[in-house]
Design an enzyme around this catalytic site. Sequence first.
Site, PDB file in Angstrom:
ATOM      1  N   HIS A 192      -5.993 -24.818  -9.483  1.00 40.83           N
ATOM      2  CA  HIS A 192      -6.458 -26.197  -9.431  1.00 40.83           C
ATOM      3  C   HIS A 192      -7.921 -26.189  -9.904  1.00 40.83           C
ATOM      4  O   HIS A 192      -8.834 -26.508  -9.162  1.00 40.83           O
ATOM      5  CB  HIS A 192      -6.299 -26.785  -8.026  1.00 40.83           C
ATOM      6  CG  HIS A 192      -6.283 -28.293  -7.975  1.00 40.83           C
ATOM      7  ND1 HIS A 192      -5.270 -29.020  -7.376  1.00 40.83           N
ATOM      8  CD2 HIS A 192      -7.149 -29.211  -8.437  1.00 40.83           C
ATOM      9  CE1 HIS A 192      -5.532 -30.316  -7.470  1.00 40.83           C
ATOM     10  NE2 HIS A 192      -6.671 -30.461  -8.106  1.00 40.83           N
ATOM     11  N   GLU A 199       1.020 -35.694  -6.405  1.00 39.56           N
ATOM     12  CA  GLU A 199      -0.183 -36.446  -6.040  1.00 39.56           C
ATOM     13  C   GLU A 199       0.002 -37.909  -6.381  1.00 39.56           C
ATOM     14  O   GLU A 199       0.497 -38.241  -7.452  1.00 39.56           O
ATOM     15  CB  GLU A 199      -1.439 -35.975  -6.805  1.00 39.56           C
ATOM     16  CG  GLU A 199      -2.027 -34.697  -6.325  1.00 39.56           C
ATOM     17  CD  GLU A 199      -3.272 -34.285  -7.113  1.00 39.56           C
ATOM     18  OE1 GLU A 199      -4.020 -35.181  -7.574  1.00 39.56           O
ATOM     19  OE2 GLU A 199      -3.482 -33.080  -7.265  1.00 39.56           O
ATOM     20  N   ASN A 227       1.813 -35.886 -11.001  1.00 38.56           N
ATOM     21  CA  ASN A 227       0.674 -36.579 -10.405  1.00 38.56           C
ATOM     22  C   ASN A 227       0.506 -37.885 -11.152  1.00 38.56           C
ATOM     23  O   ASN A 227       0.437 -37.898 -12.385  1.00 38.56           O
ATOM     24  CB  ASN A 227      -0.620 -35.772 -10.556  1.00 38.56           C
ATOM     25  CG  ASN A 227      -0.640 -34.529  -9.684  1.00 38.56           C
ATOM     26  OD1 ASN A 227       0.322 -34.253  -8.964  1.00 38.56           O
ATOM     27  ND2 ASN A 227      -1.723 -33.789  -9.738  1.00 38.56           N
ATOM     28  N   TYR A 247      -1.598 -41.696 -11.049  1.00 39.29           N
ATOM     29  CA  TYR A 247      -2.587 -42.589 -10.430  1.00 39.29           C
ATOM     30  C   TYR A 247      -2.609 -43.970 -11.067  1.00 39.29           C
ATOM     31  O   TYR A 247      -2.815 -44.965 -10.402  1.00 39.29           O
ATOM     32  CB  TYR A 247      -3.979 -41.966 -10.518  1.00 39.29           C
ATOM     33  CG  TYR A 247      -4.126 -40.795  -9.574  1.00 39.29           C
ATOM     34  CD1 TYR A 247      -4.530 -40.993  -8.262  1.00 39.29           C
ATOM     35  CD2 TYR A 247      -3.803 -39.510  -9.965  1.00 39.29           C
ATOM     36  CE1 TYR A 247      -4.633 -39.939  -7.372  1.00 39.29           C
ATOM     37  CE2 TYR A 247      -3.896 -38.441  -9.080  1.00 39.29           C
ATOM     38  CZ  TYR A 247      -4.310 -38.657  -7.786  1.00 39.29           C
ATOM     39  OH  TYR A 247      -4.391 -37.618  -6.909  1.00 39.29           O
ATOM     40  N   GLU A 291      -2.362 -30.094 -13.299  1.00 36.44           N
ATOM     41  CA  GLU A 291      -2.962 -30.932 -14.339  1.00 36.44           C
ATOM     42  C   GLU A 291      -3.702 -30.152 -15.407  1.00 36.44           C
ATOM     43  O   GLU A 291      -4.929 -30.284 -15.546  1.00 36.44           O
ATOM     44  CB  GLU A 291      -3.916 -31.964 -13.712  1.00 36.44           C
ATOM     45  CG  GLU A 291      -3.265 -32.865 -12.679  1.00 36.44           C
ATOM     46  CD  GLU A 291      -4.157 -34.025 -12.272  1.00 36.44           C
ATOM     47  OE1 GLU A 291      -5.308 -34.089 -12.732  1.00 36.44           O
ATOM     48  OE2 GLU A 291      -3.695 -34.885 -11.506  1.00 36.44           O
ATOM     49  N   ARG A 308       0.532 -29.296   0.451  1.00 38.35           N
ATOM     50  CA  ARG A 308       0.262 -28.742  -0.874  1.00 38.35           C
ATOM     51  C   ARG A 308      -1.214 -28.370  -0.954  1.00 38.35           C
ATOM     52  O   ARG A 308      -2.076 -29.224  -0.795  1.00 38.35           O
ATOM     53  CB  ARG A 308       0.627 -29.771  -1.944  1.00 38.35           C
ATOM     54  CG  ARG A 308       0.249 -29.348  -3.355  1.00 38.35           C
ATOM     55  CD  ARG A 308       0.747 -30.356  -4.402  1.00 38.35           C
ATOM     56  NE  ARG A 308       0.331 -29.944  -5.731  1.00 38.35           N
ATOM     57  CZ  ARG A 308      -0.705 -30.470  -6.391  1.00 38.35           C
ATOM     58  NH1 ARG A 308      -1.412 -31.458  -5.868  1.00 38.35           N
ATOM     59  NH2 ARG A 308      -1.030 -30.015  -7.581  1.00 38.35           N
TER      60      ARG A 308
END
Length: 480
Positions: free
Chosen positions: A124, A376, A297, A299, A169, A81
């Site tokens: 991005h 991600e 994504n 985290y 994002e 990616r």
Amino acid sequence: MQHPTYQRQWPEGFIWGSATAAAQIEGAGREGGKEDSIWDHFARIPGAIANGENLDQAVDHYHRMPQDVRLMKELGLDSYRFSTSWARVRPGDRAVNREGLDFYSRLVDELLEAGILPWLTLYHWDLPQALEEKGGWANRDTAYRFAEYANDVYSALGDRVQHWTTFNEPFCSSLLGYGSGVHAPGRQEPAAAIAAVHHQHLAHGLAVNALRERGAQHLGITLNLSNSIPRNSQDPVDLDAARRFDSLQNRIFLDPILRGAYPEDSLRDLGPFGLPDVILPGDLELISAPLEFLGVNHYHDDLISGHADDAGSDGHSGGAERASASPWIGSEDIAFPSRGLPRTAMGWEVNPDGLRKLLVRLGEEYPSLPPLYITENGAAYEDTVSPDGAVHDVERTRFILDHVASVGEAIDQGADVRGYFVWSLLDNFEWSWGYGKRFGIVRVDYGTLERTVKDSGKAYAGLIAAAQRSTSRLAPALPA
Ligand code: GBH
């Protein structure tokens, strides 16, 4: 590494990959016809990036691309990616720059030759600076410029790239870029940030419709999503803060795309900042065009309190000296207390089960949810290099394997997850933190730019190999 994840069987066709982004790895900031993006420009503002670092050279991927693809092949990745840089493809947002497109065309050829599926993201975070000077994402016109750029990239690569992601994002490139000012362009203007949210949605919708017409079959968007956990679920103040956090972090992005409407409570909360005013008739029909996948994504989770004196958690600011504002527009009182869990070098709490919870919740709350890909997931830790040159990054290895296990549990509980991309392939430019935070499964020596596969990279390669063996054993014989 002995980890139960090595033993499990994955759905047929499950994709294992790794991710990067153009601005974070390419360098060659002024080569091949490229001009400034907002990040090149932002890096020149004193105090914007930790240690005054910039993206000029980054990890020199622009020149080392074939070698980096060989590394991916060594690791056994199914997919890679990456993002294309708008400022390389249409410098200054003028006509298309052949040389810029040629770079991505060579990358795609190298990937296909290595048997690696290209997974392309169009945005991005690196808007051409020339467009920022015309108002950037606060200006509705930028959405139409994005659709033109998307068309240019499709013209060059649409014959070979199947998977197209519009945005990475949008939370960050709207609320951090125009609200808190921690990201480029560094503006701290609540109304501009809210306009940016809507204009990025619109840009997504315009691009999806344009590429669909041209025959694209796998279109999606990547959102960064987080569980919003009220600190005390009996306390109405915490509950309301958690609702508002969930609105700004998750639902103002999910709902327009998956339901064709902003949530009622978001419209109410963000009314004073002009959200209802920037939505024109027809926008939401475009924005909610059907997608083949949603990229997630993830985290960390967020524990939320509505009591300002509860603040205690770090991990919610940039890495630089420049003063930041709150990205929680109209909800500046939201506080992030600590749960006392272990933290990564970013200050983010580690709680692998959060990923399972998030994936299951998405399926429960969004009836029209397309298949999910974890686009991600990963962690920054302070690596040390052993005398023999190896990097024994035990914590990152555990982080990745535990999160992959959590994805497996979500699948067992009914979530339709079809792939996992670890962030990141390489140590790279971590935005306002500069090069100080390393997320790579491959180490980059910032002196020599040499690459070394870390233990986490070896463990990930082992996991991919084990997963591929288990799926091929399970795979039903294909009809002749
Ligand atoms: C991703 O974003 C990016 O896509 C990638 O480029 C980056 O390198 C990687 O993760 C690692 O950081 O309280 O307002 O400061 C990170 C997602 C979103 C997580 C913002 C932390 C803090 C919000 N981040 N969030 S705030």
